[in-house]
Design a protein around this motif. Structure first.
Motif, PDB file in Angstrom:
ATOM      1  N   LEU A   3      -4.804  -5.028  -2.599  1.00 47.05           N
ATOM      2  CA  LEU A   3      -4.076  -4.083  -3.443  1.00 47.05           C
ATOM      3  C   LEU A   3      -5.032  -3.306  -4.336  1.00 47.05           C
ATOM      4  O   LEU A   3      -4.899  -2.079  -4.503  1.00 47.05           O
ATOM      5  N   ALA A   4      -6.006  -3.989  -4.895  1.00 43.22           N
ATOM      6  CA  ALA A   4      -6.988  -3.323  -5.755  1.00 43.22           C
ATOM      7  C   ALA A   4      -7.804  -2.296  -4.977  1.00 43.22           C
ATOM      8  O   ALA A   4      -8.076  -1.195  -5.469  1.00 43.22           O
ATOM      9  N   ALA A  17      -6.815  -0.683  -2.258  1.00 39.36           N
ATOM     10  CA  ALA A  17      -5.942   0.433  -1.906  1.00 39.36           C
ATOM     11  C   ALA A  17      -5.684   1.337  -3.107  1.00 39.36           C
ATOM     12  O   ALA A  17      -5.610   2.565  -2.973  1.00 39.36           O
ATOM     13  N   ALA A  18      -5.538   0.727  -4.291  1.00 38.25           N
ATOM     14  CA  ALA A  18      -5.194   1.492  -5.487  1.00 38.25           C
ATOM     15  C   ALA A  18      -6.410   2.058  -6.200  1.00 38.25           C
ATOM     16  O   ALA A  18      -6.299   3.037  -6.944  1.00 38.25           O
ATOM     17  N   GLY A  19      -7.564   1.424  -6.001  1.00 39.40           N
ATOM     18  CA  GLY A  19      -8.728   1.798  -6.786  1.00 39.40           C
ATOM     19  C   GLY A  19      -8.557   1.455  -8.251  1.00 39.40           C
ATOM     20  O   GLY A  19      -9.111   2.107  -9.136  1.00 39.40           O
ATOM     21  N   LEU A  20      -7.768   0.393  -8.509  1.00 34.96           N
ATOM     22  CA  LEU A  20      -7.433  -0.016  -9.867  1.00 34.96           C
ATOM     23  C   LEU A  20      -7.495  -1.532  -9.987  1.00 34.96           C
ATOM     24  O   LEU A  20      -7.351  -2.235  -8.978  1.00 34.96           O
ATOM     25  N   PRO A  21      -7.656  -2.062 -11.196  1.00 38.00           N
ATOM     26  CA  PRO A  21      -7.511  -3.508 -11.382  1.00 38.00           C
ATOM     27  C   PRO A  21      -6.111  -3.929 -10.949  1.00 38.00           C
ATOM     28  O   PRO A  21      -5.130  -3.249 -11.268  1.00 38.00           O
ATOM     29  N   ALA A  22      -6.008  -5.039 -10.232  1.00 33.26           N
ATOM     30  CA  ALA A  22      -4.714  -5.441  -9.669  1.00 33.26           C
ATOM     31  C   ALA A  22      -4.459  -6.926  -9.868  1.00 33.26           C
ATOM     32  O   ALA A  22      -5.388  -7.721 -10.006  1.00 33.26           O
ATOM     33  N   SER A  23      -3.181  -7.283  -9.852  1.00 35.68           N
ATOM     34  CA  SER A  23      -2.785  -8.688  -9.950  1.00 35.68           C
ATOM     35  C   SER A  23      -1.362  -8.791  -9.422  1.00 35.68           C
ATOM     36  O   SER A  23      -0.813  -7.844  -8.862  1.00 35.68           O
ATOM     37  N   ALA A  63       0.820  -1.215   0.000  1.00 40.88           N
ATOM     38  CA  ALA A  63       0.000   0.000   0.000  1.00 40.88           C
ATOM     39  C   ALA A  63       0.853   1.263   0.000  1.00 40.88           C
ATOM     40  O   ALA A  63       0.436   2.314  -0.512  1.00 40.88           O
ATOM     41  N   ALA A  64       2.068   1.169   0.538  1.00 38.96           N
ATOM     42  CA  ALA A  64       2.934   2.350   0.633  1.00 38.96           C
ATOM     43  C   ALA A  64       3.285   2.923  -0.734  1.00 38.96           C
ATOM     44  O   ALA A  64       3.537   4.126  -0.865  1.00 38.96           O
TER      45      ALA A  64
END
Length: 243
Positions: free
Chosen positions: A94-95, A97-103, A57-58
């Motif tokens: 992760l998704a 925290a980012a507000g994005l598609p994640a993998s 997240a950092a």
């Protein structure tokens, strides 16, 4: 312009991503943020700490500010050590925290194996045997049959980053098996981007490497498919035949 966001642990083979960006074309940008690696050790406890939610997240805010459209945790061992379900929870966090598609790179390998239409693979890993076995277990959980597994016993990413073409080819050849339809080479600390087509020619079959599949996965999350044969079969799209 398609902007891809990668979270990369420490400093080992990050220049692979610059090379890949150059090979993909001018309308794709690969933005890389380094995460805190903590203890550099291919040991399950250290790898789980490296892939913790707080550490990932950092780096998320910097990627968001860069305009990234997807985010991938560019680390194989720091994801598969959580197991199939744990790795899913890692990227869900992760998704969020980012507000994005994640993998992550681990899932990238599973998706890339499906993309090239194979099922049986050989794995050439830089890791110690217990960590390499966890990667094989992860692949099996994703429906991939592992017919051969070769470990190298390397403890640190720093050492992996010193490997060159000779060591890479030796590992891939040692890992290959007559029943394998493709050879997988995990570890984003290993320089591979310049050598994938030559490896595929040498082995006579597709080769999937960690940094290669990581970028492909980031593109997949943005619904982009790119033809870049210099990055191997995974990036080689068959021409459409007009009837």
């Amino acid at each position: 312009m398609t902007a891809l966001g990668l979270l990369y642990p420490g400093h080992s083979a990050e220049d692979d991503y610059q090379r890949i960006e150059q090979l993909l074309g001018s309308d794709i940008r690969v933005d890389l943020v380094h995460t805190d690696i903590g203890e550099d050790a291919h040991r399950v406890d250290a790898l789980r700490r490296m892939g913790s939610t707080d550490r990932l997240a950092a780096g998320v805010e910097e990627l968001r500010m860069s305009g990234a459209e997807s985010v991938v945790w560019a680390c194989t061992s720091g994801s598969f050590v959580y197991g199939w379900e744990g790795a899913h929870e890692q990227i869900r966090s992760l998704a969020r925290a980012a507000g994005l598609p994640a993998s992550s790179t681990s899932f990238a390998f599973v998706h890339a194996v499906r993309e090239i239409g194979v099922r049986r693979v050989a794995v050439g890993a830089t890791y110690p045997d217990d960590v390499a076995a966890l990667f094989a277990d992860f692949l099996r959980a994703g429906g991939v049959e592992v017919v051969a597994l070769r470990e190298s016993g390397i403890i640190t990413a720093a050492e992996v980053g010193t490997w060159g073409k000779a060591e890479l080819f030796a590992l891939a050849r040692a890992a290959d098996h007559e029943d394998a339809e493709a050879v997988l080479v995990p570890d984003t600390a290993l320089h591979t981007a310049a050598h994938v087509p030559a490896l595929e020619k040498d082995l006579g079959k597709p080769v999937l490497t960690a940094n290669q599949v990581t970028v492909w996965e980031a593109l997949r999350l943005t619904n982009r498919r790119v033809n870049a044969p210099e990055l191997g079969k995974l990036f080689t799209r068959e021409p459409i035949v007009q009837v």
